[in-house]
Design a protein around this motif. Sequence first.
Motif, PDB file in Angstrom:
ATOM      1  N   VAL A   1       0.840  -1.202   0.000  1.00 33.72           N
ATOM      2  CA  VAL A   1       0.000   0.000   0.000  1.00 33.72           C
ATOM      3  C   VAL A   1       0.873   1.249   0.000  1.00 33.72           C
ATOM      4  O   VAL A   1       0.673   2.175  -0.804  1.00 33.72           O
ATOM      5  CB  VAL A   1      -0.948  -0.004   1.216  1.00 33.72           C
ATOM      6  N   ALA A   2       1.851   1.285   0.898  1.00 31.17           N
ATOM      7  CA  ALA A   2       2.688   2.477   1.032  1.00 31.17           C
ATOM      8  C   ALA A   2       3.524   2.717  -0.219  1.00 31.17           C
ATOM      9  O   ALA A   2       3.661   3.856  -0.682  1.00 31.17           O
ATOM     10  CB  ALA A   2       3.583   2.341   2.258  1.00 31.17           C
ATOM     11  N   ILE A   3       4.078   1.645  -0.802  1.00 28.66           N
ATOM     12  CA  ILE A   3       4.932   1.833  -1.973  1.00 28.66           C
ATOM     13  C   ILE A   3       4.098   2.252  -3.179  1.00 28.66           C
ATOM     14  O   ILE A   3       4.578   3.011  -4.033  1.00 28.66           O
ATOM     15  CB  ILE A   3       5.747   0.558  -2.262  1.00 28.66           C
ATOM     16  N   SER A   4       2.853   1.821  -3.251  1.00 27.56           N
ATOM     17  CA  SER A   4       1.979   2.248  -4.355  1.00 27.56           C
ATOM     18  C   SER A   4       1.760   3.754  -4.321  1.00 27.56           C
ATOM     19  O   SER A   4       1.777   4.424  -5.360  1.00 27.56           O
ATOM     20  CB  SER A   4       0.636   1.517  -4.282  1.00 27.56           C
ATOM     21  N   GLU A   5       1.561   4.294  -3.124  1.00 28.77           N
ATOM     22  CA  GLU A   5       1.370   5.744  -2.989  1.00 28.77           C
ATOM     23  C   GLU A   5       2.605   6.507  -3.462  1.00 28.77           C
ATOM     24  O   GLU A   5       2.492   7.600  -4.023  1.00 28.77           O
ATOM     25  CB  GLU A   5       1.085   6.099  -1.533  1.00 28.77           C
ATOM     26  N   CYS A   6       3.783   5.935  -3.216  1.00 27.83           N
ATOM     27  CA  CYS A   6       5.023   6.630  -3.564  1.00 27.83           C
ATOM     28  C   CYS A   6       5.354   6.541  -5.046  1.00 27.83           C
ATOM     29  O   CYS A   6       5.984   7.448  -5.595  1.00 27.83           O
ATOM     30  CB  CYS A   6       6.186   6.046  -2.749  1.00 27.83           C
ATOM     31  N   LEU A   7       4.935   5.454  -5.699  1.00 24.38           N
ATOM     32  CA  LEU A   7       5.358   5.216  -7.075  1.00 24.38           C
ATOM     33  C   LEU A   7       4.346   5.630  -8.133  1.00 24.38           C
ATOM     34  O   LEU A   7       4.698   5.720  -9.309  1.00 24.38           O
ATOM     35  CB  LEU A   7       5.694   3.725  -7.256  1.00 24.38           C
ATOM     36  N   TRP A   8       3.089   5.889  -7.738  1.00 27.85           N
ATOM     37  CA  TRP A   8       2.114   6.168  -8.793  1.00 27.85           C
ATOM     38  C   TRP A   8       2.465   7.383  -9.660  1.00 27.85           C
ATOM     39  O   TRP A   8       2.139   7.405 -10.846  1.00 27.85           O
ATOM     40  CB  TRP A   8       0.695   6.288  -8.236  1.00 27.85           C
ATOM     41  N   PRO A   9       3.198   8.407  -9.133  1.00 26.83           N
ATOM     42  CA  PRO A   9       3.564   9.497 -10.048  1.00 26.83           C
ATOM     43  C   PRO A   9       4.532   9.075 -11.147  1.00 26.83           C
ATOM     44  O   PRO A   9       4.726   9.810 -12.112  1.00 26.83           O
ATOM     45  CB  PRO A   9       4.220  10.527  -9.125  1.00 26.83           C
ATOM     46  N   PHE A  10       5.132   7.887 -11.017  1.00 26.33           N
ATOM     47  CA  PHE A  10       6.152   7.449 -11.964  1.00 26.33           C
ATOM     48  C   PHE A  10       5.666   6.288 -12.827  1.00 26.33           C
ATOM     49  O   PHE A  10       6.461   5.573 -13.425  1.00 26.33           O
ATOM     50  CB  PHE A  10       7.419   7.054 -11.200  1.00 26.33           C
ATOM     51  N   THR A  11       4.361   6.119 -12.895  1.00 26.86           N
ATOM     52  CA  THR A  11       3.802   5.107 -13.775  1.00 26.86           C
ATOM     53  C   THR A  11       3.874   5.576 -15.220  1.00 26.86           C
ATOM     54  O   THR A  11       4.142   6.748 -15.499  1.00 26.86           O
ATOM     55  CB  THR A  11       2.343   4.789 -13.390  1.00 26.86           C
ATOM     56  N   ALA A  12       3.591   4.673 -16.139  1.00 26.37           N
ATOM     57  CA  ALA A  12       3.739   4.989 -17.564  1.00 26.37           C
ATOM     58  C   ALA A  12       2.781   6.070 -18.037  1.00 26.37           C
ATOM     59  O   ALA A  12       3.056   6.777 -19.012  1.00 26.37           O
ATOM     60  CB  ALA A  12       3.543   3.723 -18.394  1.00 26.37           C
ATOM     61  N   ASP A  13       1.640   6.237 -17.377  1.00 23.63           N
ATOM     62  CA  ASP A  13       0.654   7.242 -17.755  1.00 23.63           C
ATOM     63  C   ASP A  13       1.199   8.623 -17.404  1.00 23.63           C
ATOM     64  O   ASP A  13       1.276   9.011 -16.249  1.00 23.63           O
ATOM     65  CB  ASP A  13      -0.667   6.994 -17.016  1.00 23.63           C
ATOM     66  N   LYS A  14       1.578   9.395 -18.418  1.00 23.97           N
ATOM     67  CA  LYS A  14       2.221  10.689 -18.189  1.00 23.97           C
ATOM     68  C   LYS A  14       1.313  11.688 -17.478  1.00 23.97           C
ATOM     69  O   LYS A  14       1.780  12.679 -16.934  1.00 23.97           O
ATOM     70  CB  LYS A  14       2.692  11.285 -19.519  1.00 23.97           C
TER      71      LYS A  14
END
Length: 325
Positions: A304-317
């Motif tokens: 859960v915590a890592i998802s919050e941190c990484l979602w800005p760096f997903t492929a969807d610009k």
Amino acid sequence: MPGFQFSALQDEVLPQGPRVVVTGATGLLGRAVCREFQNHGWTVSGTGLRRARPRFLRCDLTDEDAVRRLLQETKPDVLVHCAAERRPDVMERNADAAVSLNVHASSTVSRETAACGALLIYISTDYVFDGRNPPYGEDDCPNPLNLYGRSKLEGEREALRHCPGAVILRVPVLFGEVESVTESAVTSLWQQVQEATEERRALDHCLQRFPTDARNVAAVCRKLAERARQDPSIRGIFHFSGKEQMTKYEMAVAMAQAFNLPSNHLVPLTELPAGSAPRPVNSQLNCSRLEQLNLSVEPRAFSVAISECLWPFTADKRWRQTVFH
């Protein structure tokens, strides 16, 4: 950190209330600590060096006069010392510069913090232990395996020598709201998770780690500061850590699963690579002292915590346009 306001340096314009200086405020943990204290009504002065302005105050911590002026002008009630060289392999290659920051600058910060009568919270590491007999309590004998661990242990001793009432907070590998995924050894795994190609990506599956959210560490720092200002028995060494034991390989697989990405290109590496600084196999921290004093926080699940941190760096610009750092 949009909207972050550090205090002006003239006495007459500083608002009433507790004041905190945070060194290393441009880093992952420093930003989280600044945000946590500000959100709870503290007047925050964050410091940095090359990346300091415009958000933070510029201060070279290896310059004794600069540190003295900083504390004379900000007059903190608490100083949280986050600034350090935390990369073990970098330390081995640049020992003099790293020791200058981790040991000598920590000595200066501790001495000047004591001179201004403030509480010192010194951030240390689980790498002060050799990893052969976990879990480690606060009173267990340190035996660092690499220069990074030795430098942080020396920093602890300097902090307690100059500030007998200091708080030492040891933490393991951190992740959190990063400005770049390379900012943390945990979030940097995201690059390999996204490279779902036929080429295999070997990741360490030997060293046991306890990835810990910097936001949780920041909350513990704030709770320690608030309690210690009222209770002088809150001093000495404390441990805080995430509770999930994971190798780098397991972290990467958990990231892939959190974002519904393939992970079959990730391969567990069961032999330690040659040429890197030695690291403890398992330096798990016993955190019961914080828990008994009701000064700990309950970590959320890593996924859960890592998802919050990484979602800005997903492929969807589109996500990148709303990044909140």
